[in-house]
Design a protein around this motif. Structure first.
Motif, short mmCIF file in Angstrom:
data_model
loop_
_atom_site.label_atom_id
_atom_site.label_comp_id
_atom_site.label_asym_id
_atom_site.label_seq_id
_atom_site.Cartn_x
_atom_site.Cartn_y
_atom_site.Cartn_z
N MET A 102 1.08 -0.62 0.03
CA MET A 102 -0.20 0.05 0.32
C MET A 102 0.51 1.26 -0.12
SD MET A 102 -3.76 -0.11 1.95
CE MET A 102 -3.09 -0.56 3.46
N LEU A 103 1.83 1.24 -0.38
CA LEU A 103 3.40 2.27 -0.23
C LEU A 103 2.35 3.31 -1.46
CD1 LEU A 103 5.22 3.21 1.61
CD2 LEU A 103 7.08 1.71 0.32
N ASP A 104 2.71 4.48 -2.01
CA ASP A 104 2.68 4.88 -2.88
C ASP A 104 0.39 5.22 -3.23
OD1 ASP A 104 4.84 6.25 -3.50
OD2 ASP A 104 4.96 4.25 -4.36
N SER A 105 0.02 4.54 -1.69
CA SER A 105 -1.40 4.42 -2.73
C SER A 105 -2.32 5.68 -2.06
CB SER A 105 -2.22 2.86 -2.47
OG SER A 105 -3.03 2.88 -1.13
N LEU A 106 -3.37 6.27 -2.17
CA LEU A 106 -4.12 6.91 -1.15
C LEU A 106 -5.10 6.48 -0.30
CD1 LEU A 106 -5.42 9.21 -4.34
CD2 LEU A 106 -3.43 9.71 -2.36
N THR A 107 -5.42 4.88 -0.49
CA THR A 107 -5.88 4.11 0.59
C THR A 107 -5.24 4.03 1.41
OG1 THR A 107 -6.23 2.75 -1.22
CG2 THR A 107 -6.99 1.94 0.65
N MET A 108 -4.07 4.04 1.49
CA MET A 108 -2.99 3.96 3.18
C MET A 108 -3.20 5.49 3.83
SD MET A 108 -1.36 2.02 4.84
CE MET A 108 -0.40 1.94 6.60
N LEU A 109 -3.51 6.17 3.35
CA LEU A 109 -3.21 7.35 4.00
C LEU A 109 -4.53 7.79 4.05
CD1 LEU A 109 -0.71 8.89 3.23
CD2 LEU A 109 -1.48 10.62 1.63
N THR A 110 -5.51 7.46 3.55
CA THR A 110 -7.27 7.74 4.06
C THR A 110 -7.11 6.96 5.12
OG1 THR A 110 -7.44 7.60 1.45
CG2 THR A 110 -9.17 7.70 3.13
N LEU A 111 -6.42 5.68 4.83
CA LEU A 111 -6.95 4.76 5.81
C LEU A 111 -6.31 5.78 8.04
CD1 LEU A 111 -6.53 1.33 5.05
CD2 LEU A 111 -8.35 2.29 6.36
N VAL A 112 -4.97 6.00 7.40
CA VAL A 112 -4.52 6.97 8.60
C VAL A 112 -4.38 7.46 9.11
CG1 VAL A 112 -2.00 7.55 8.84
CG2 VAL A 112 -1.73 5.88 8.00
N TYR A 113 -5.10 8.46 8.21
CA TYR A 113 -6.45 10.31 8.32
C TYR A 113 -7.35 9.77 9.40
CZ TYR A 113 -2.81 12.32 5.33
OH TYR A 113 -1.59 13.10 4.95
N PHE A 114 -8.00 8.68 8.97
CA PHE A 114 -9.63 7.89 9.11
C PHE A 114 -8.60 8.07 10.64
CE2 PHE A 114 -10.60 3.70 10.25
CZ PHE A 114 -12.27 3.84 11.11
N MET A 115 -7.65 6.84 11.24
CA MET A 115 -7.85 6.35 12.32
C MET A 115 -7.21 7.96 13.17
SD MET A 115 -7.73 4.36 13.97
CE MET A 115 -7.47 3.76 16.10
N THR A 116 -6.83 8.79 12.61
CA THR A 116 -5.87 9.81 13.18
C THR A 116 -6.53 10.87 13.87
OG1 THR A 116 -4.74 11.58 11.38
CG2 THR A 116 -3.43 10.32 12.75
N THR A 117 -8.05 11.09 12.95
CA THR A 117 -8.81 11.75 13.61
C THR A 117 -9.76 11.59 14.36
OG1 THR A 117 -9.83 11.58 11.42
CG2 THR A 117 -8.88 13.73 11.33
N LEU A 118 -10.63 9.93 14.18
CA LEU A 118 -11.02 9.30 14.52
C LEU A 118 -11.09 9.62 16.17
CD1 LEU A 118 -13.33 6.81 14.39
CD2 LEU A 118 -11.78 5.25 15.23
N PRO A 119 -10.06 9.52 17.06
CA PRO A 119 -10.32 9.48 18.36
C PRO A 119 -11.29 10.74 19.18
CG PRO A 119 -8.47 8.29 18.28
CD PRO A 119 -8.51 8.16 16.41
N PHE A 120 -10.42 11.77 18.98
CA PHE A 120 -11.07 13.69 18.11
C PHE A 120 -12.94 12.58 18.20
CE2 PHE A 120 -12.06 16.78 16.19
CZ PHE A 120 -12.35 17.35 17.08
N THR A 121 -12.90 12.42 17.19
CA THR A 121 -14.27 12.41 16.95
C THR A 121 -15.29 11.70 17.76
OG1 THR A 121 -13.40 12.43 14.23
CG2 THR A 121 -15.78 12.44 14.25
N ILE A 122 -14.84 10.63 18.31
CA ILE A 122 -15.99 9.87 19.24
C ILE A 122 -15.54 10.67 20.54
CG2 ILE A 122 -15.52 8.30 21.00
CD1 ILE A 122 -13.83 6.82 18.31
#
Lengths: 280, 323
Positions: A137-157
């Motif tokens: 998943m290097l060079d893929s936007l999917t990985m980036l999306t997943l990482v950003y999902f996780m970095t914003t998730l706790p705050f959102t909860i």
């Protein structure tokens, strides 16, 4: 009221200090905007001009027509919106479980969310790189999306849980008495009341993901077409050399959505808070 | 799972009429609901937080270089990486610099943040609105945009800072190359971080100030307290939890700051602006010593954990009754 002049006089240093703070905070952004609007001759003048005497949109044209600008813009938008929508959906479920249901392990779960919220993400650059490489998943936007999902998730909860606590549970209960199912009551009564909260949290998430640089810079190496705007902007010097007009135009274009979102957000956060306060 | 025994005891009587079985099944399903709702969060956390942390720990006790990255096998070397990192004087220089960097930035942010908050409180309505708009503008500036703006402000040839300093009579600043010197690069980074962080501190503290009842200030004034005494004896004690919160957030934020340093100087010139996160990244990215980089990352997290624990304890004391 006895000595109005002396009172006004005493306020002079205070107001001068205020003007100084205002100038210090606003000047860099003003200088960016004004540089973007100046012709190159004015930018490279020995005596800088503090007003756009000969405004031009040339630099904006250069920035927009730069290689891949549209692609990077689209990448950033895709990654940001994908991550925000994902974390909103997942966080809404978790916030409902935490705020409305009683279950074993609830305290431990909240503790986990708090810890995750403070996770030093920058320390995880290296393992994330290795994991992305292992999973292709290097060079893929999917990985980036997943990482950003996780970095914003706790705050959102955490934030959604706060907004949810402001909606009285009695409203849901009375809907259930009237024949709604638990989920139906939540969807019809609570969700609409939660709208300002959902909006303001997602805007916070939007800003975080839109601005992220470290992971985008590490996880996108070879495929330059998968870069995001922050990475592109940071390498602007390589693209435009010493064309500071174009660099500042690109910075303005990058900042514009965040600024707009911020202005909207200010409003929504206040209305969200008021909604919480009004319930009494 | 934990409520399962309860649910099992109810339909224990096999001869129970059908209507009883129905609520029992519903009870079991209801008991599972919370766990289904938090499942996506748990899965996300496991794969995108716990697994990377575990992977980081694992790499830090392995020999993990370029070859291992490609082949995928790695030997365990125990604590050899930690021994090597801790035995390297560079690591201690960088750690010392990171602590100094964090203390300096946090100190300046809290000082200017507090002064700005007090000023906002004292200002008239219109002036306050103007200053707050300026602070919000700064706050809304994305990190990378702010970074390019500061590079432009401090450009040697056409930078407005050099021009202003020259015009003020400091002629040695004509064409001064800020990014070529250790001290001045460090100074610009501090200025950038402080500029970006003061709005959050100022606006949060101002929010706190507006909640302090006016009677307290009235009483202090009647007792003849000066401005400093009023702050020390009234404002600060009342807002102590808020000050603690903002300070610990800024400590964490400054300590792990990466993007600004990387874009402006990549830790240079020399190692003048190399802090721990930058150091770990340099070792891993340019030297391909992923194992040593992971060891540094782990040590960084351990140092940060002190600030995290403090913050967590405060949060739990505050949220205790809501849990």
């Amino acid at each position: 009221m006895n000595h109005p002049p002396s009172r006004a006089l005493r306020r002079v240093p205070l107001n001068l200090a205020a003007l100084l703070v205002l100038a210090l905070s606003a000047f860099p952004v003003y200088w960016m905007a004004i540089t973007a609007l100046k012709p190159t001759a004015d930018i490279q003048a020995d005596t800088p001009t503090f007003l756009p005497l000969h405004p031009t949109l040339d630099h904006f044209r250069t920035a927009v027509h730069a290689d891949g600008f549209a692609t990077f813009w689209r990448n950033s938008l895709l990654v940001t919106c994908g991550a925000v929508l994902m974390s909103l959906l997942v966080a809404l479920c978790a916030a409902f479980a935490v705020g409305r249901l009683r279950w074993r392990g609830r305290r431990a779960f909240i503790l986990m969310v708090f810890v995750a919220q403070m996770a030093p993400w920058e320390a995880l650059l290296i393992p994330m790189y290795v994991i992305a490489r292992d999973t292709d998943m290097l060079d893929s936007l999917t990985m980036l999306t997943l990482v950003y999902f996780m970095t914003t998730l706790p705050f959102t909860i955490v934030t959604l849980r706060g907004f949810l606590a402001a909606v009285p549970v009695e409203l849901e209960e009375s809907a259930q008495v009237d024949g709604c199912s638990r989920a139906g009551a939540f969807r019809r009564i609570t969700l609409p009341l939660l709208a300002p909260g959902l909006l303001s949290t997602s805007l916070f998430g939007f800003i975080t993901a839109w601005n992220e640089f470290a992971f985008a810079n590490t996880l996108i190496i070879k495929n330059q077409d998968a870069r995001t705007l922050p990475v592109w902007l940071s390498s602007f010097a390589n693209v435009f050399g010493t064309d500071w007009g174009a660099t500042m135009a690109a910075s303005s274009l990058f900042m514009l959505p965040v600024l707009l979102v911020f202005l909207v957000l200010q409003n929504k956060v206040t209305s969200g808070m008021t909604a919480g306060a009004v319930k009494g | 799972m934990l409520t399962a025994p309860q649910a099992d005891t109810r339909p224990a009587a096999p001869a129970a009429p059908p209507p009883v079985r129905h609520p029992a099944r519903r009870g079991r399903l209801a008991a599972a609901w919370p766990y289904l709702l938090i499942a996506p969060t748990l899965v996300g956390t496991a794969f995108l937080l716990l697994y990377p942390v575990a992977r980081n720990l694992l790499m830090s006790v392995q020999h993990f270089r370029m070859a291992e990255l490609i082949r995928g096998d790695a030997e365990f070397v125990g604590l050899a990486n930690y021994t090597q990192v801790l035995g390297d004087p560079d690591f201690w220089t960088v750690t010392g610099r990171t602590l100094w960097w964090t203390a300096l930035n946090t100190g300046l942010i809290m000082l200017f943040g507090t002064l700005s908050a007090l000023m906002l409180k004292a200002l008239g309505r219109r002036m306050r609105l103007a200053v707050m708009s300026g602070l919000v503008l700064t706050w809304a500036t994305p990190v990378i945009a702010a970074t390019t703006i500061f590079q432009w402000l401090f450009q040697s040839r056409f930078g407005v800072v050099n021009w202003a300093l020259d015009a003020l009579g400091f002629h040695s600043f004509q064409n001064y190359a800020w990014f070529a010197h250790r001290g001045s690069t460090f100074f610009i980074l501090v200025a950038l971080i402080v500029w970006q962080s003061v709005p959050f501190a100022a606006l949060t503290l101002y929010g706190g100030l507006t909640t302090i009842p006016a009677e307290l200030y009235e009483a202090a004034r009647l007792d003849g307290a000066g401005a400093w005494q009023t702050f020390r004896l009234v404002t600060f004690p009342v807002l102590r939890p808020l000050f603690a919160l903002v300070t610990s957030l800024e400590v964490i934020w400054c300590f792990k700051c990466f993007a600004q340093i990387w874009v402006i100087s990549q830790g240079g010139p020399g190692d003048a602006t190399t802090t721990l996160p930058v150091y770990a990244f340099q070792i891993a990215q340019s030297l391909h010593k992923y194992d040593l980089g992971s060891a540094v990352s782990t040590l960084t997290v351990l140092i940060l954990a002190a600030a995290l624990v403090f913050n967590l304890r405060r949060m739990f004391r505050q949220e205790g009754e809501a849990l």
